[in-house]
Write a protein that holds these residues in place. Structure first.
Motif, PDB file in Angstrom:
ATOM      1  N   LEU A  93       0.822  -1.206   0.000  1.00 55.37           N
ATOM      2  CA  LEU A  93       0.000   0.000   0.000  1.00 55.37           C
ATOM      3  C   LEU A  93       0.860   1.262   0.000  1.00 55.37           C
ATOM      4  O   LEU A  93       0.579   2.217  -0.727  1.00 55.37           O
ATOM      5  CB  LEU A  93      -0.931  -0.008   1.211  1.00 55.37           C
ATOM      6  N   LEU A  94       1.934   1.265   0.793  1.00 53.08           N
ATOM      7  CA  LEU A  94       2.821   2.427   0.812  1.00 53.08           C
ATOM      8  C   LEU A  94       3.450   2.643  -0.556  1.00 53.08           C
ATOM      9  O   LEU A  94       3.583   3.783  -1.017  1.00 53.08           O
ATOM     10  CB  LEU A  94       3.904   2.255   1.884  1.00 53.08           C
ATOM     11  N   ARG A  95       3.822   1.565  -1.218  1.00 53.29           N
ATOM     12  CA  ARG A  95       4.406   1.683  -2.557  1.00 53.29           C
ATOM     13  C   ARG A  95       3.389   2.201  -3.568  1.00 53.29           C
ATOM     14  O   ARG A  95       3.706   3.063  -4.387  1.00 53.29           O
ATOM     15  CB  ARG A  95       4.950   0.332  -3.022  1.00 53.29           C
ATOM     16  N   LEU A  96       2.186   1.654  -3.543  1.00 52.42           N
ATOM     17  CA  LEU A  96       1.150   2.055  -4.495  1.00 52.42           C
ATOM     18  C   LEU A  96       0.773   3.527  -4.369  1.00 52.42           C
ATOM     19  O   LEU A  96       0.452   4.177  -5.355  1.00 52.42           O
ATOM     20  CB  LEU A  96      -0.103   1.188  -4.319  1.00 52.42           C
ATOM     21  N   THR A  97       0.807   4.038  -3.154  1.00 53.43           N
ATOM     22  CA  THR A  97       0.400   5.426  -2.912  1.00 53.43           C
ATOM     23  C   THR A  97       1.554   6.421  -2.970  1.00 53.43           C
ATOM     24  O   THR A  97       1.343   7.619  -2.886  1.00 53.43           O
ATOM     25  CB  THR A  97      -0.273   5.546  -1.533  1.00 53.43           C
ATOM     26  N   GLY A  98       2.785   5.919  -3.100  1.00 54.88           N
ATOM     27  CA  GLY A  98       3.946   6.798  -3.116  1.00 54.88           C
ATOM     28  C   GLY A  98       4.390   7.225  -1.729  1.00 54.88           C
ATOM     29  O   GLY A  98       5.359   7.977  -1.581  1.00 54.88           O
ATOM     30  N   LEU A  99       3.711   6.748  -0.699  1.00 57.71           N
ATOM     31  CA  LEU A  99       4.077   7.118   0.669  1.00 57.71           C
ATOM     32  C   LEU A  99       5.335   6.406   1.136  1.00 57.71           C
ATOM     33  O   LEU A  99       5.884   6.739   2.182  1.00 57.71           O
ATOM     34  CB  LEU A  99       2.909   6.853   1.627  1.00 57.71           C
ATOM     35  N   ASP A 100       5.810   5.461   0.338  1.00 60.95           N
ATOM     36  CA  ASP A 100       7.077   4.814   0.670  1.00 60.95           C
ATOM     37  C   ASP A 100       8.237   5.795   0.570  1.00 60.95           C
ATOM     38  O   ASP A 100       9.303   5.549   1.102  1.00 60.95           O
ATOM     39  CB  ASP A 100       7.320   3.594  -0.219  1.00 60.95           C
ATOM     40  N   ARG A 101       8.007   6.925  -0.075  1.00 60.36           N
ATOM     41  CA  ARG A 101       9.043   7.954  -0.171  1.00 60.36           C
ATOM     42  C   ARG A 101       8.861   9.051   0.886  1.00 60.36           C
ATOM     43  O   ARG A 101       9.647   9.984   0.948  1.00 60.36           O
ATOM     44  CB  ARG A 101       9.044   8.552  -1.573  1.00 60.36           C
ATOM     45  N   VAL A 102       7.829   8.916   1.693  1.00 60.07           N
ATOM     46  CA  VAL A 102       7.529   9.913   2.726  1.00 60.07           C
ATOM     47  C   VAL A 102       7.930   9.411   4.116  1.00 60.07           C
ATOM     48  O   VAL A 102       8.595  10.122   4.864  1.00 60.07           O
ATOM     49  CB  VAL A 102       6.026  10.271   2.710  1.00 60.07           C
ATOM     50  N   PHE A 103       7.512   8.203   4.435  1.00 60.29           N
ATOM     51  CA  PHE A 103       7.732   7.659   5.768  1.00 60.29           C
ATOM     52  C   PHE A 103       9.100   7.013   5.914  1.00 60.29           C
ATOM     53  O   PHE A 103       9.619   6.432   4.978  1.00 60.29           O
ATOM     54  CB  PHE A 103       6.683   6.584   6.094  1.00 60.29           C
ATOM     55  N   ARG A 104       9.655   7.107   7.115  1.00 59.59           N
ATOM     56  CA  ARG A 104      10.810   6.272   7.476  1.00 59.59           C
ATOM     57  C   ARG A 104      10.228   4.929   7.887  1.00 59.59           C
ATOM     58  O   ARG A 104       9.272   4.870   8.656  1.00 59.59           O
ATOM     59  CB  ARG A 104      11.577   6.888   8.635  1.00 59.59           C
ATOM     60  N   VAL A 105      10.813   3.867   7.365  1.00 59.18           N
ATOM     61  CA  VAL A 105      10.273   2.528   7.591  1.00 59.18           C
ATOM     62  C   VAL A 105      11.383   1.596   8.040  1.00 59.18           C
ATOM     63  O   VAL A 105      12.481   1.604   7.479  1.00 59.18           O
ATOM     64  CB  VAL A 105       9.619   1.977   6.299  1.00 59.18           C
ATOM     65  N   ALA A 106      11.081   0.789   9.040  1.00 57.32           N
ATOM     66  CA  ALA A 106      11.998  -0.246   9.520  1.00 57.32           C
ATOM     67  C   ALA A 106      11.287  -1.589   9.441  1.00 57.32           C
ATOM     68  O   ALA A 106      10.066  -1.663   9.556  1.00 57.32           O
ATOM     69  CB  ALA A 106      12.431   0.049  10.949  1.00 57.32           C
ATOM     70  N   ALA A 107      12.052  -2.637   9.268  1.00 56.40           N
ATOM     71  CA  ALA A 107      11.483  -3.981   9.167  1.00 56.40           C
ATOM     72  C   ALA A 107      11.177  -4.586  10.536  1.00 56.40           C
ATOM     73  O   ALA A 107      10.334  -5.467  10.652  1.00 56.40           O
ATOM     74  CB  ALA A 107      12.419  -4.900   8.397  1.00 56.40           C
ATOM     75  N   THR A 108      11.868  -4.101  11.580  1.00 56.12           N
ATOM     76  CA  THR A 108      11.639  -4.623  12.924  1.00 56.12           C
ATOM     77  C   THR A 108      11.558  -3.473  13.923  1.00 56.12           C
ATOM     78  O   THR A 108      12.074  -2.382  13.684  1.00 56.12           O
ATOM     79  CB  THR A 108      12.778  -5.570  13.374  1.00 56.12           C
ATOM     80  N   ARG A 109      10.969  -3.773  15.051  1.00 51.09           N
ATOM     81  CA  ARG A 109      10.887  -2.775  16.125  1.00 51.09           C
ATOM     82  C   ARG A 109      12.280  -2.415  16.625  1.00 51.09           C
ATOM     83  O   ARG A 109      12.566  -1.250  16.899  1.00 51.09           O
ATOM     84  CB  ARG A 109      10.038  -3.324  17.263  1.00 51.09           C
ATOM     85  N   ALA A 110      13.165  -3.396  16.729  1.00 54.36           N
ATOM     86  CA  ALA A 110      14.527  -3.135  17.193  1.00 54.36           C
ATOM     87  C   ALA A 110      15.245  -2.163  16.257  1.00 54.36           C
ATOM     88  O   ALA A 110      15.946  -1.253  16.719  1.00 54.36           O
ATOM     89  CB  ALA A 110      15.314  -4.436  17.306  1.00 54.36           C
ATOM     90  N   GLN A 111      15.086  -2.342  14.952  1.00 52.89           N
ATOM     91  CA  GLN A 111      15.701  -1.419  13.993  1.00 52.89           C
ATOM     92  C   GLN A 111      15.122  -0.011  14.146  1.00 52.89           C
ATOM     93  O   GLN A 111      15.853   0.975  14.095  1.00 52.89           O
ATOM     94  CB  GLN A 111      15.494  -1.911  12.561  1.00 52.89           C
ATOM     95  N   ALA A 112      13.827   0.078  14.330  1.00 57.28           N
ATOM     96  CA  ALA A 112      13.187   1.388  14.493  1.00 57.28           C
ATOM     97  C   ALA A 112      13.694   2.087  15.747  1.00 57.28           C
ATOM     98  O   ALA A 112      13.998   3.285  15.724  1.00 57.28           O
ATOM     99  CB  ALA A 112      11.670   1.232  14.549  1.00 57.28           C
ATOM    100  N   LEU A 113      13.808   1.355  16.839  1.00 52.56           N
ATOM    101  CA  LEU A 113      14.291   1.941  18.092  1.00 52.56           C
ATOM    102  C   LEU A 113      15.743   2.378  17.981  1.00 52.56           C
ATOM    103  O   LEU A 113      16.169   3.321  18.633  1.00 52.56           O
ATOM    104  CB  LEU A 113      14.104   0.968  19.250  1.00 52.56           C
TER     105      LEU A 113
END
Length: 124
Positions: A93-113
């Motif tokens: 969904l993020l890719r389809l809407t182009g929001l993949d270029r807006v949000f910072r995204v991590a694959a795991t909670r540990a990576q995000a933290l």
């Protein structure tokens, strides 16, 4: 107000960040509760926000709108927001809407933290 059965939300505080976990659906039925919770967290001046979407099975346009609003509000407070997304359906969904270029995204909670979120969802 009747509790919303479409989404379950929980908050935890880890390493100076607020982790907001959402499970189920982020949609028109749960958007008001999500928005209210984010606003309460930001009033507390906790502006390092990790939104864990790994247990989400559906997001509609209203759900995307509240995520964008939370992102803007957090940035306005000079904070940061990282989404934890481990695959479909949210990644798609993020890719389809182009929001993949807006949000910072991590694959795991540990990576995000650890602040390791990509500025865009990696494309295969």
């Amino acid at each position: 107000m009747v509790p919303d059965p479409s989404a379950a939300m929980s908050v935890s505080h880890v390493d100076g960040a607020v982790v907001l976990s959402v499970a189920g659906s982020l949609d028109i039925a749960s958007a008001t509760g999500f928005r209210r919770l984010v606003n309460e967290l930001l009033v507390e001046a906790r502006v390092r926000l990790v939104v864990d979407l790994t247990d989400i099975d559906f997001v509609d346009s209203v759900g995307l709108g509240v995520l964008v609003s939370a992102h803007r509000r957090t940035r306005g407070l000079r904070g940061g927001m990282i989404l934890v997304v481990d695959g479909d359906p949210v990644t798609r969904l993020l890719r389809l809407t182009g929001l993949d270029r807006v949000f910072r995204v991590a694959a795991t909670r540990a990576q995000a933290l650890a602040g390791e979120g990509d500025t865009a969802v990696r494309r295969p």
